[in-house]
Design an enzyme around this catalytic site. Structure first.
Site, PDB file in Angstrom:
ATOM      1  N   ASP A  99       0.846  -1.199   0.000  1.00  0.00           N
ATOM      2  CA  ASP A  99       0.000   0.000   0.000  1.00  0.00           C
ATOM      3  C   ASP A  99       0.881   1.249   0.000  1.00  0.00           C
ATOM      4  O   ASP A  99       2.054   1.206   0.386  1.00  0.00           O
ATOM      5  CB  ASP A  99      -0.890   0.016   1.246  1.00  0.00           C
ATOM      6  CG  ASP A  99      -1.917  -1.100   1.214  1.00  0.00           C
ATOM      7  OD1 ASP A  99      -2.183  -1.624   0.116  1.00  0.00           O
ATOM      8  OD2 ASP A  99      -2.429  -1.439   2.295  1.00  0.00           O
TER       9      ASP A  99
HETATM   10  N1  URA Z   1      -1.358  -5.726   4.013  1.00  0.00           N
HETATM   11  C1  URA Z   1      -1.821  -4.447   3.971  1.00  0.00           C
HETATM   12  O1  URA Z   1      -2.880  -4.136   4.498  1.00  0.00           O
HETATM   13  N2  URA Z   1      -1.049  -3.539   3.330  1.00  0.00           N
HETATM   14  C2  URA Z   1       0.133  -3.813   2.734  1.00  0.00           C
HETATM   15  O2  URA Z   1       0.785  -2.934   2.172  1.00  0.00           O
HETATM   16  C3  URA Z   1       0.590  -5.146   2.799  1.00  0.00           C
HETATM   17  C4  URA Z   1      -0.175  -6.086   3.438  1.00  0.00           C
END
Ligand code: URA
Length: 236
Positions: A99
């Site tokens: 993310d």
């Molecule tokens: N899980 C999430 O919520 N975000 C990420 O970036 C990776 C795993």
């Protein structure tokens, strides 16, 4: 891809010219003359026509220490993308996105077969490659959370239960979490499901590949041969 199609796509010659070119022994595959139009050409197979290399893609494998604020995407009109941090002539793709706010280990490559081991492991393998994250949360992380994550969390949208995840509580609001799959916003949704909220997320490792502590946020390096090999398909 078959050799005749490869030559059609990577040389200026038309379809009808390909057979005579092959018959004349003008094409070499991995250094040896090849006349069989059906010969299979892989992503990185070296093909020469009249001594000129038609494609010189070499496999590239990179680990980036992803800074917060960068999108795991190739282009975006609104936000900077991780691709803007990488100065490589090859076209790379991301093997397992993070993310925008998440930091840490991001792997980029041009080798699709290799990256599929990370993102799409064969069904006959019970578990995917383990991915280890450091998580910080708004509320204290309880032993019940540990139990829930071990049992799996039900995601109604996909109608599935997450695979058992290993949670090691480090401080009241900090834990190390190991996942064996990678669903959309998985960690945020898992904590949300138990009434908590992720405030920071950092990926430490993917399989045996650990984020190099020498890399500052935004810096990258190529993977060592051993790191690349650690992800190679296993015959089981
Ligand atoms: N899980 C999430 O919520 N975000 C990420 O970036 C990776 C795993």
């Amino acid at each position: 891809m078959r050799l005749d199609r490869f030559l059609y796509h990577h040389s200026p010659h038309g379809r009808r010219a390909i057979r005579p070119i092959l018959a004349a022994g003008r094409v070499r595959v991995e250094g040896a003359i090849e006349k069989d139009s059906q010969c299979e050409i892989g992503d990185f197979t070296q093909v020469e026509l009249d001594g000129v290399l038609l494609r010189a893609d070499t496999p590239v494998y990179i680990m980036l220490n992803k800074p917060a604020g960068y999108l795991s995407a190739t282009t975006d009109l609104q936000h900077p993308t991780v691709m803007e941090l990488i100065d490589e002539p090859q076209t790379l793709h991301i093997a397992g996105r993070l993310d925008r706010a998440t930091t840490g280990l991001l792997i980029l490559t041009n080798d699709g077969k290799w990256s599929r081991q990370l993102t799409d492991p064969p069904h006959h393998k019970r578990d995917g490659v383990p991915k280890v994250y450091l998580v910080e949360t708004a509320e204290p992380i309880t032993q019940e959370t540990h139990a829930h994550f071990t049992q799996g969390i039900y995601f109604a949208y996909e109608d599935l239960t997450t695979r058992p995840a290993e949670l090691e509580i480090l401080t009241p609001r900090q834990a190390r979490l190991t996942l064996y799959e990678g669903r959309y916003h998985q960690i945020k949704r898992m904590f949300h499901a138990v009434g908590n909220r992720v405030t920071a997320l950092h990926r430490l490792s993917v399989g045996k590949i650990q984020l190099d502590p020498e890399l500052k946020p935004g810096q990258y390096r190529t993977l060592s041969e051993a790191e690349v090999r650690s992800i190679s398909p296993v015959n089981d």
